[in-house]
Design a protein around this motif. Structure first.
Motif, PDB file in Angstrom:
ATOM      1  N   PRO A  83     -20.805 -15.638  50.925  1.00 22.70           N
ATOM      2  CA  PRO A  83     -21.335 -14.937  49.745  1.00 22.70           C
ATOM      3  C   PRO A  83     -22.672 -15.513  49.299  1.00 22.70           C
ATOM      4  O   PRO A  83     -22.883 -16.734  49.339  1.00 22.70           O
ATOM      5  CB  PRO A  83     -20.258 -15.172  48.677  1.00 22.70           C
ATOM      6  CG  PRO A  83     -19.023 -15.530  49.436  1.00 22.70           C
ATOM      7  CD  PRO A  83     -19.488 -16.240  50.666  1.00 22.70           C
ATOM      8  N   ALA A  84     -23.555 -14.625  48.872  1.00 22.60           N
ATOM      9  CA  ALA A  84     -24.891 -15.065  48.437  1.00 22.60           C
ATOM     10  C   ALA A  84     -24.845 -15.768  47.089  1.00 22.60           C
ATOM     11  O   ALA A  84     -25.700 -16.593  46.774  1.00 22.60           O
ATOM     12  CB  ALA A  84     -25.829 -13.868  48.382  1.00 22.60           C
ATOM     13  N   VAL A 120     -17.454 -21.325  45.252  1.00 18.64           N
ATOM     14  CA  VAL A 120     -17.514 -19.912  45.640  1.00 18.64           C
ATOM     15  C   VAL A 120     -16.968 -19.048  44.512  1.00 18.64           C
ATOM     16  O   VAL A 120     -17.544 -18.018  44.163  1.00 18.64           O
ATOM     17  CB  VAL A 120     -16.712 -19.670  46.931  1.00 18.64           C
ATOM     18  CG1 VAL A 120     -16.761 -18.194  47.314  1.00 18.64           C
ATOM     19  CG2 VAL A 120     -17.252 -20.528  48.059  1.00 18.64           C
ATOM     20  N   PHE A 121     -15.846 -19.473  43.928  1.00 16.56           N
ATOM     21  CA  PHE A 121     -15.236 -18.759  42.809  1.00 16.56           C
ATOM     22  C   PHE A 121     -15.467 -19.557  41.530  1.00 16.56           C
ATOM     23  O   PHE A 121     -15.167 -20.747  41.466  1.00 16.56           O
ATOM     24  CB  PHE A 121     -13.736 -18.558  43.043  1.00 16.56           C
ATOM     25  CG  PHE A 121     -13.421 -17.624  44.172  1.00 16.56           C
ATOM     26  CD1 PHE A 121     -13.371 -16.255  43.962  1.00 16.56           C
ATOM     27  CD2 PHE A 121     -13.196 -18.105  45.451  1.00 16.56           C
ATOM     28  CE1 PHE A 121     -13.098 -15.382  45.004  1.00 16.56           C
ATOM     29  CE2 PHE A 121     -12.919 -17.250  46.507  1.00 16.56           C
ATOM     30  CZ  PHE A 121     -12.868 -15.887  46.285  1.00 16.56           C
ATOM     31  N   GLN A 148      -5.967 -12.021  49.671  1.00 14.19           N
ATOM     32  CA  GLN A 148      -6.725 -10.911  50.237  1.00 14.19           C
ATOM     33  C   GLN A 148      -8.129 -10.833  49.621  1.00 14.19           C
ATOM     34  O   GLN A 148      -9.096 -10.481  50.314  1.00 14.19           O
ATOM     35  CB  GLN A 148      -5.984  -9.592  50.022  1.00 14.19           C
ATOM     36  CG  GLN A 148      -6.584  -8.448  50.825  1.00 14.19           C
ATOM     37  CD  GLN A 148      -5.743  -7.200  50.769  1.00 14.19           C
ATOM     38  OE1 GLN A 148      -5.787  -6.479  49.769  1.00 14.19           O
ATOM     39  NE2 GLN A 148      -4.990  -6.931  51.810  1.00 14.19           N
ATOM     40  N   ILE A 149      -8.260 -11.168  48.345  1.00 11.59           N
ATOM     41  CA  ILE A 149      -9.585 -11.208  47.715  1.00 11.59           C
ATOM     42  C   ILE A 149     -10.443 -12.274  48.400  1.00 11.59           C
ATOM     43  O   ILE A 149     -11.621 -12.039  48.717  1.00 11.59           O
ATOM     44  CB  ILE A 149      -9.450 -11.495  46.209  1.00 11.59           C
ATOM     45  CG1 ILE A 149      -8.844 -10.280  45.495  1.00 11.59           C
ATOM     46  CG2 ILE A 149     -10.817 -11.840  45.600  1.00 11.59           C
ATOM     47  CD1 ILE A 149      -8.494 -10.533  44.038  1.00 11.59           C
ATOM     48  N   ILE A 150      -9.866 -13.437  48.637  1.00 18.70           N
ATOM     49  CA  ILE A 150     -10.592 -14.501  49.329  1.00 18.70           C
ATOM     50  C   ILE A 150     -10.990 -14.047  50.731  1.00 18.70           C
ATOM     51  O   ILE A 150     -12.119 -14.271  51.184  1.00 18.70           O
ATOM     52  CB  ILE A 150      -9.731 -15.779  49.390  1.00 18.70           C
ATOM     53  CG1 ILE A 150      -9.534 -16.336  47.975  1.00 18.70           C
ATOM     54  CG2 ILE A 150     -10.374 -16.831  50.300  1.00 18.70           C
ATOM     55  CD1 ILE A 150      -8.509 -17.445  47.893  1.00 18.70           C
ATOM     56  N   LEU A 173     -14.724 -14.298  52.044  1.00 18.71           N
ATOM     57  CA  LEU A 173     -15.000 -15.466  52.891  1.00 18.71           C
ATOM     58  C   LEU A 173     -14.539 -15.299  54.332  1.00 18.71           C
ATOM     59  O   LEU A 173     -14.847 -16.147  55.173  1.00 18.71           O
ATOM     60  CB  LEU A 173     -14.349 -16.717  52.291  1.00 18.71           C
ATOM     61  CG  LEU A 173     -14.897 -17.148  50.925  1.00 18.71           C
ATOM     62  CD1 LEU A 173     -14.102 -18.321  50.377  1.00 18.71           C
ATOM     63  CD2 LEU A 173     -16.368 -17.522  51.037  1.00 18.71           C
ATOM     64  N   GLY A 174     -13.798 -14.248  54.618  1.00 18.40           N
ATOM     65  CA  GLY A 174     -13.379 -14.010  55.987  1.00 18.40           C
ATOM     66  C   GLY A 174     -12.033 -14.631  56.327  1.00 18.40           C
ATOM     67  O   GLY A 174     -11.423 -15.359  55.542  1.00 18.40           O
ATOM     68  N   ASN A 175     -11.593 -14.342  57.557  1.00 18.99           N
ATOM     69  CA  ASN A 175     -10.262 -14.760  57.986  1.00 18.99           C
ATOM     70  C   ASN A 175     -10.144 -16.250  58.266  1.00 18.99           C
ATOM     71  O   ASN A 175      -9.060 -16.820  58.152  1.00 18.99           O
ATOM     72  CB  ASN A 175      -9.870 -13.974  59.236  1.00 18.99           C
ATOM     73  CG  ASN A 175      -9.644 -12.504  58.928  1.00 18.99           C
ATOM     74  OD1 ASN A 175      -8.877 -12.166  58.039  1.00 18.99           O
ATOM     75  ND2 ASN A 175     -10.320 -11.624  59.640  1.00 18.99           N
TER      76      ASN A 175
END
Length: 328
Positions: free
Chosen positions: A8-9, A45-46, A177-179, A183-185
């Motif tokens: 994420p930017a 990130v969050f 699922q939000i993460i 951020l991807g798998n």
């Protein structure tokens, strides 16, 4: 195709609005995965905050007092607004709450109702003409009262920019699922390992076919159980009774990575955890993570983390020292 990793930017803004007697487990199952994502990403990130309707402290259903950082009317725009009520939700359903939630809906990209909070959202006319769920103990009365809402007995329901979630365990799946979306798998694979989840990449809705575990889920479990002596792709597919080509397609389609890439990621994540939290030598860590030599591990480690194991270890010690100074 799924993304293996994303960056994420900017920080993802999150706010939790808490109502008295809310479930602490619901909050923890949202908050801890986000905290883990920040820890594993080594950046914030969050970025979250806690609010209440009037800025006053509230108590969880187990009596834990929570002091918020502000009141809902002062909410600045966020990506996700989690609304959380649990017990005695009907006591919060009044004109003041409805107005505050309607105003707050314009200050977020996505509004999420946890546990019994969908009742408050529906009362504020925020679920009109949408599908929604709620804690199953009150689902029947919810459906009878809010006829304009399509009430369904699901764990999580997404409809446009509204998400409703039925309870504590489903809250973890939703946050995960939000993460994953941000951020991807690769990140959720690490979070699953950190939280000791033994069913990697579960679906949000239950079906008979999912309970047995997909080939991808079974393969990831085999990888996580065979760190010190890594298996070949052929050995993994024999264990899970799945053709190699089929497994490779599933990994690419669902994770955006090959089985080999996922396996290396798992082993290197374990290596980093050992570097940061133990006094084992690099030779011992290499052995425990299935690398033939210390130099082989160091090369792979640096490619993954853009830093050597010794540099990561120093950062870990500095963080511990900083935390010690902060609290003592």
């Amino acid at each position: 195709m799924q993304k293996w990793s994303k960056h994420p930017a900017a920080a993802i803004k999150v706010a939790f609005v808490l109502f008295d007697q809310f479930s602490n487990m619901c909050l923890a199952n949202c908050l801890e995965p986000m905290r883990a994502a920040n820890t594993l990403a080594h950046q914030r990130v969050f970025d979250w905050s806690f609010l209440t309707l009037d800025g006053a402290a509230v108590h969880t259903s187990s009596g834990l007092p929570i002091l918020p950082q502000g009141q809902l009317k002062d909410l600045e725009f966020v990506d996700y607004l989690f609304v959380l009520s649990s017990y005695q939700h009907h006591l919060h359903d009044d004109a003041k709450t409805r107005k505050a939630l309607r105003n707050a809906a314009g200050q977020c990209k996505v509004m999420i109702g946890l546990d019994t909070a969908p009742w408050l959202m529906a009362a504020a006319e925020l679920l009109e003409g949408r599908r929604a769920t709620i804690h199953w103990d009150v689902l029947e009365s919810f459906a009878e009262k809010f006829l304009s809402v399509d009430s369904v007995r699901h764990r999580v329901v997404k409809d446009g920019n509204r998400i409703t979630c039925a309870g504590a365990m489903a809250s973890f799946d939703l946050t995960r699922q939000i993460i994953q979306s941000h951020l991807g798998n690769s990140m959720v694979l690490d979070i699953d390992a950190l939280m000791l989840r033994d069913d990697p990449f579960p679906a949000l809705q239950n079906t008979q076919s999912q309970r047995a575990g997909t080939p991808l889920q079974r393969a990831l479990a085999v990888m996580q159980n065979n760190i010190e002596r890594p298996l070949t792709l052929s050995q993994i597919t024999q264990k899970i009774a799945c053709p190699p080509k089929t497994l490779e397609r599933q990994f690419k389609a669902q994770l955006g990575a090959s089985p080999g890439q996922a396996y290396r990621h798992i082993r290197l994540s374990v290596a980093r955890q050992l570097v940061e939290s133990t006094s084992l030598t690099m030779a011992e860590i290499a052995l425990r993570c299935g690398y033939e030599s210390q130099s082989a591990l160091s090369r792979a480690f640096k490619r993954r983390f853009s830093a050597s194991p010794s540099q990561i270890a120093q950062l870990g010690r500095a963080a511990i020292a900083q935390s010690h100074d902060k609290f003592f």
